[in-house]
Design an enzyme around this catalytic site. Structure first.
Site, PDB file in Angstrom:
ATOM      1  N   PRO A   2      53.571 -20.608   9.861  1.00 44.69           N
ATOM      2  CA  PRO A   2      52.656 -19.468   9.745  1.00 44.69           C
ATOM      3  C   PRO A   2      53.047 -18.134   9.795  1.00 44.69           C
ATOM      4  O   PRO A   2      53.492 -17.695  10.554  1.00 44.69           O
ATOM      5  CB  PRO A   2      51.476 -19.986  10.850  1.00 44.69           C
ATOM      6  CG  PRO A   2      51.920 -21.478  11.293  1.00 44.69           C
ATOM      7  CD  PRO A   2      53.311 -21.398  10.977  1.00 44.69           C
ATOM      8  N   GLU A   3      52.311 -17.314   8.566  1.00 45.93           N
ATOM      9  CA  GLU A   3      52.654 -16.013   8.650  1.00 45.93           C
ATOM     10  C   GLU A   3      51.489 -15.394   8.138  1.00 45.93           C
ATOM     11  O   GLU A   3      50.317 -15.971   8.030  1.00 45.93           O
ATOM     12  CB  GLU A   3      53.951 -15.676   7.761  1.00 45.93           C
ATOM     13  CG  GLU A   3      55.171 -16.195   8.285  1.00 45.93           C
ATOM     14  CD  GLU A   3      56.284 -15.682   7.791  1.00 45.93           C
ATOM     15  OE1 GLU A   3      56.270 -14.432   7.221  1.00 45.93           O
ATOM     16  OE2 GLU A   3      57.457 -16.363   7.892  1.00 45.93           O
ATOM     17  N   ASN A 164      58.886 -14.939  10.215  1.00 47.64           N
ATOM     18  CA  ASN A 164      60.465 -15.214  10.118  1.00 47.64           C
ATOM     19  C   ASN A 164      60.828 -15.244   8.501  1.00 47.64           C
ATOM     20  O   ASN A 164      62.129 -14.646   8.279  1.00 47.64           O
ATOM     21  CB  ASN A 164      60.764 -16.272  10.897  1.00 47.64           C
ATOM     22  CG  ASN A 164      62.456 -16.190  11.311  1.00 47.64           C
ATOM     23  OD1 ASN A 164      63.300 -14.809  11.397  1.00 47.64           O
ATOM     24  ND2 ASN A 164      63.095 -17.219  11.445  1.00 47.64           N
ATOM     25  N   ARG A 249      65.238 -15.721  17.545  1.00 50.53           N
ATOM     26  CA  ARG A 249      64.673 -16.270  16.311  1.00 50.53           C
ATOM     27  C   ARG A 249      65.517 -16.746  15.420  1.00 50.53           C
ATOM     28  O   ARG A 249      66.510 -15.654  15.135  1.00 50.53           O
ATOM     29  CB  ARG A 249      63.514 -15.635  15.620  1.00 50.53           C
ATOM     30  CG  ARG A 249      62.157 -15.299  16.636  1.00 50.53           C
ATOM     31  CD  ARG A 249      61.128 -16.584  16.630  1.00 50.53           C
ATOM     32  NE  ARG A 249      60.828 -16.999  15.300  1.00 50.53           N
ATOM     33  CZ  ARG A 249      59.735 -16.224  14.934  1.00 50.53           C
ATOM     34  NH1 ARG A 249      59.080 -15.370  15.317  1.00 50.53           N
ATOM     35  NH2 ARG A 249      59.376 -16.856  13.870  1.00 50.53           N
TER      36      ARG A 249
END
Length: 264
Positions: A2-3, A164, A249
């Site tokens: 999800p972004e 990311n 990350r």
């Protein structure tokens, strides 16, 4: 993953299903808010703010959620079969026509609407929001010129909506090593403009694309350690980056297209 574009689509779909409709069921499966029941109340609207989602209910309450890594919202016809197991549901809202379910949400809480600013006011300009302001995003990024661009882009206080995947792809498209200090990025305004453009063109797609090829190779470097950089074929480097050990990350970059620059 999800972004900002994922959350924008979720808000659009939930707003279509809930806006102006009276709730016939409200089941919030978070211990602290398990007794909250908005049954009989009307949903005013559903909005996205960066990676956050706000479902606003009459009498000035908001259901505030964040998808984190695994969360998602689904909309079903009333009585329709769910595509995820019920034990993963954290919020169930029903109207006369639809069932809205939030699965594996990163967090979920209920707040007074006049506290929304406390919840999301720290965020930078929303790349998909009505408040998008590239100059303010640039000002925030430039406020810490020594910070690696790969960390600054992911910091939602600078600009809201980049996750990311976009972080890695933006660094590649700008030809910048992710560890390049913000102050040394060659064309930061172009990078910010490109971030806005990528989220805009992808907000209506279920598959995120940065290469222009929806069917074959949608991404340049993200996740391509086994296939190599799409542009030059060089083995993509997989590493980790974060402000501390708890916030590491995964990062992908091409050492040929994004060489680390040696300070003069």
């Amino acid at each position: 993953m999800p972004e900002g574009d994922t959350v924008w689509r979720a808000a659009r779909d939930l707003d279509k299903a809930l806006h102006g409709r009276e709730l016939t069921r409200c089941d919030i499966r978070v211990p602290r808010f398990a007794t909250v029941d908005f049954t009989g109340r009307t949903v005013k609207d559903v909005v996205a703010r960066g990676k956050h989602l706000l479902i606003r209910v009459e009498d000035e309450w908001s259901i505030h959620s964040h998808l984190k890594m695994e969360g998602l919202w689904h909309v079903y016809p009333k009585g329709g079969k769910w595509r995820r197991p019920a034990f993963k549901a954290r919020c169930i809202l029903e109207t006369g026509a639809s069932t809205v379910v939030g699965f594996e949400l990163g967090f979920l809480r209920v707040i007074p609407q006049d506290q929304e600013h406390d919840a999301v006011g720290y965020l930078g300009p929303d790349l998909l929001g009505p408040d998008w302001d590239p100059e303010e995003a640039l000002r925030r990024l430039r406020s810490d010129p020594g910070r690696p661009i790969g960390l600054a882009l992911l910091d939602q206080r600078n600009l809201a909506g980049i996750g990311n995947v976009y972080r890695c792809e933006l660094c590649f498209l700008a030809g910048e090593h992710p560890l390049t200090p913000v102050g040394d990025v060659r064309n930061l305004p172009r990078m910010v403009e490109l971030a806005h453009r990528l989220l805009e063109v992808n907000k209506d797609r279920s598959t995120r694309v940065t290469t222009g090829s929806l069917l074959r190779d949608p991404l340049w470097v993200y996740g391509r350690t086994d296939r190599g950089c799409l542009r030059c074929g060089t083995r993509v480097v997989r590493s980790e980056i974060g402000d501390n050990e708890l916030e590491q990350r995964v990062l992908y970059h091409c050492p040929h297209c994004q060489p680390a620059r040696v300070p003069a």
